[in-house]
Design an enzyme around this catalytic site. Structure first.
Site, PDB file in Angstrom:
ATOM      1  N   PHE A 383       0.838  -1.191   0.000  1.00 33.96           N
ATOM      2  CA  PHE A 383       0.000   0.000   0.000  1.00 33.96           C
ATOM      3  C   PHE A 383       0.880   1.251   0.000  1.00 33.96           C
ATOM      4  O   PHE A 383       1.828   1.361   0.764  1.00 33.96           O
ATOM      5  CB  PHE A 383      -0.904   0.027   1.232  1.00 33.96           C
ATOM      6  CG  PHE A 383      -2.048  -0.946   1.172  1.00 33.96           C
ATOM      7  CD1 PHE A 383      -2.151  -1.865   0.147  1.00 33.96           C
ATOM      8  CD2 PHE A 383      -3.021  -0.941   2.158  1.00 33.96           C
ATOM      9  CE1 PHE A 383      -3.207  -2.760   0.085  1.00 33.96           C
ATOM     10  CE2 PHE A 383      -4.080  -1.838   2.121  1.00 33.96           C
ATOM     11  CZ  PHE A 383      -4.176  -2.747   1.082  1.00 33.96           C
ATOM     12  N   GLU A 384       0.517   2.205  -0.841  1.00 25.64           N
ATOM     13  CA  GLU A 384       1.235   3.472  -0.913  1.00 25.64           C
ATOM     14  C   GLU A 384       0.226   4.607  -0.921  1.00 25.64           C
ATOM     15  O   GLU A 384      -0.977   4.396  -0.746  1.00 25.64           O
ATOM     16  CB  GLU A 384       2.123   3.500  -2.163  1.00 25.64           C
ATOM     17  CG  GLU A 384       3.172   2.386  -2.184  1.00 25.64           C
ATOM     18  CD  GLU A 384       4.015   2.377  -3.443  1.00 25.64           C
ATOM     19  OE1 GLU A 384       3.996   3.372  -4.180  1.00 25.64           O
ATOM     20  OE2 GLU A 384       4.690   1.359  -3.694  1.00 25.64           O
ATOM     21  N   GLY A 385       0.718   5.827  -1.130  1.00 20.99           N
ATOM     22  CA  GLY A 385      -0.179   6.971  -1.210  1.00 20.99           C
ATOM     23  C   GLY A 385      -1.029   7.137   0.025  1.00 20.99           C
ATOM     24  O   GLY A 385      -0.567   7.051   1.148  1.00 20.99           O
TER      25      GLY A 385
END
Length: 600
Positions: A383-385
């Protein structure tokens, strides 16, 4: 039962890694950890007192409070050897805290910090004059400032042999223990100033001595809990034992949470669902060097739906893509060879926010369908952002309240329970979401405008017993402050050493009532790097990767950063990506194989 069976210690019976302290050096300060109150110390105006919290190590620290025209100076006269070099160090907390030495016979020295907050180490050195036999070491605050704290104050250098010198070392810190198999454990600890050797205790049994800061213990029994402690020794005697650390050996066939993984593993992402400049690599063409292959990516149908889908790259983008049947057969062939294949969720464009229990449940069911359809071994969370945004005021990583975090933890635990102990769980956060929590957790580096800093910490902590591997992306990142209080930049060995040391030592978390994020086991940690200069900012040349591994696992080839331990059980390396490594002539994987003596 003896502590270690024959051959139990690595390298022909010796504790592994790390050169011993010079035999002639000692810590000359009396009661530098303030474990016996103010014994040996004199504080101006009655300004000092020993306190039980907060402390840097042990059970006590010095708290000194400036008042009026008094700067709360606490000092000690120390016998030294003429014409000799000494290093003075201490851990301090508070604004305008000074550490220094006077009466050196050459140039008196001092150093200071003006930044309040977490513990910081001050260090300086000096050389005594040709007739100098005594110096005064001191710490003090500043007029009108709040109380400051000092702990673990040391003066290390040649032992003058005078009365009362040297003192025994302080108790070692940073002890970690991990089961590398059902019969073997790897232990490491931080070097102790002035120590010439160490004693390792298992369940209080007769200790085994050695000069290094790590050991490999064999001859253990499966499914058994062991407790370890270590003490430091010099000519004056033995220190108190460290805080005990316990581990339980697995039942056999692998290490906890690492079913079937080798002692040192290579992890790579495979661009299975999309094309880019690196070219498409068929599953059947992935070399045997790769122990874990993460399929990139399973992506959500929308940011908040929780519905994850995975499909092979369209033939219009990837003309050489295999059929689904060929892909599945290649996965089974890899697994038959002892390799693991996971579905990776997220990536740069795959934002997932499980803001509701409905999204959580959809996530579990859709990820399960992918795992079942392709016969996969587990899940990688990438997961990013804004996928893990923290809510304002959610500052305790031990007890998160933000729905997207609470629901993610619940979803992963459900998946682990569904698939059992063989389920492989990995995570690939960026340094922004992990190590930057040391500085900004729950507040953000821009005056609270970005609450994501350190957002992975509650997820990692809640799932640490289920976590197989954490391979933080040490790239696409700006400079990050290490435990030495210095900023480290991408692309060199020091950055990877500093970032990994934080994970294996534990670190203070900004704004957090728990103060310290507990260390992970070394077998749970791999270093994440881009495979080539085209794969991401922060590419690290193979020679620098080797330096980082040498320093972390052997305490050799280190640069400017001083680690808090030695971790021979460090799991290995992760890279973005298998595709980019092929593009670069397999340089990354070949360097890994050479380092660990593998044929791939």
């Amino acid at each position: 039962m003896s502590l270690l069976t024959a051959g139990a210690l690595a390298l022909a019976g010796l504790l592994t890694a790390g050169p011993p302290a010079a035999a002639a050096d000692a810590d000359l300060v009396r009661n530098g950890g303030f474990e016996t109150g103010l014994d040996g110390w004199s504080c101006s105006g009655g300004s000092g007192a020993a306190v039980g919290t907060p402390v840097h190590s042990g059970t006590s620290a010095l708290r000194a409070t400036p008042a009026g025209q008094d700067n709360a100076r606490c000092s000690q006269s120390v016998t030294v050897k003429p014409d000799s070099t000494y290093t003075l160090a201490a851990w301090v907390q508070g604004a305008y805290v000074y550490l220094g030495a006077s009466g050196t016979g050459t140039t008196d020295v001092s150093t200071w910090t003006q930044t309040p907050g977490t513990w910081k180490q001050l260090t300086t050195s000096f050389r005594t004059g040709p007739a100098t036999t005594s110096v005064t070491v001191f710490t003090h605050g500043w007029y009108g400032q709040p109380a400051h704290l000092t702990d673990d104050l040391t003066l290390v250098g040649p032992d003058p042999g005078g009365p009362g010198q040297p003192q025994p070392p302080a108790a070692p810190t940073g002890l970690t223990a991990s089961a590398t198999s059902s019969t073997e454990a790897a232990l490491s600890w931080a070097a102790t100033a002035g120590a010439t050797s160490y004693k390792l205790y298992r369940d209080g049994a007769a200790p085994q001595s050695g000069a290094a800061t790590s050991a490999t213990v064999t001859g253990l029994t499966a499914s058994t809990t062991y407790t370890f402690q270590v003490s430091a020794v010099n000519a004056a005697g033995e220190s108190p034992r460290s805080t005990p650390v316990s581990l339980t050996t697995p039942s056999g066939g692998g290490t906890p949470g690492h079913p079937g993984l080798p002692a040192h593993a290579l992890v790579g992402y495979l661009h299975s669902s999309f094309a880019n400049g690196s070219g498409y690599v068929r599953m059947a063409d992935v070399p045997a060097s790769w122990d874990v292959v993460n399929l990139a990516f399973g992506e959500p149908t929308s940011v908040t739906s929780g519905d994850i889908r995975f499909q092979l790259c369209p033939v219009t983008e990837c003309p050489n893509v295999e059929s689904p049947a060929e892909f599945k057969a290649a996965i089974k062939a890899r697994q038959a060879a002892g390799k693991k294949v996971l579905i990776s969720i997220g990536g740069q464009n795959g934002q997932v926010q499980l803001a509701s229990t409905a999204a959580r449940d959809t996530f579990v069911s859709s990820v399960s369908r992918i795992i079942d359809e392709y016969g996969l071994d587990g899940l990688d969370i990438d997961f990013e952002g804004h996928s893990l945004s923290l809510a304002t005021g959610d500052t305790d990583f031990r007890a998160p309240t933000t729905p997207v975090i609470v629901n993610l933890i619940s979803a992963v635990k459900t998946l682990k329970a569904r698939y059992g102990q063989g389920f492989v769980l990995t995570m690939a956060p960026e340094t922004f979401f992990v190590q930057l929590g040391h500085q900004y957790y729950g507040s953000g580096p821009w005056g609270g405008q970005d609450p994501r800093a350190g957002a992975y910490l509650p997820v990692i902590h809640a799932l640490r017993e289920d976590l197989t591997l954490l391979h933080v992306q040490d790239y696409n990142s700006g400079p990050v402050m290490g435990l030495d209080g210095q900023y480290h930049s991408m692309g060199g060995a020091d950055f990877h050493i500093a970032m990994t040391d934080m994970l294996l030592t534990g670190f203070p978390v900004a704004g957090n009532t728990a103060r310290v994020f507990p260390p992970l086991r070394p077998d749970q940690v791999a270093i994440g790097l881009p495979a080539t200069t085209d794969a991401g900012n922060g590419h690290t040349a193979p020679a620098e990767v080797t330096k980082a591994l040498d320093c972390l696992t052997k305490k050799t080839n280190c640069g400017t950063y001083r680690t808090h331990g030695t971790w021979p059980a460090l799991r290995g390396l992760m890279t973005w990506s298998v595709n980019w490594d092929r593009f670069g002539g397999w340089e990354f994987s070949r360097n890994f194989d050479r380092y660990y003596g593998r044929t791939g």
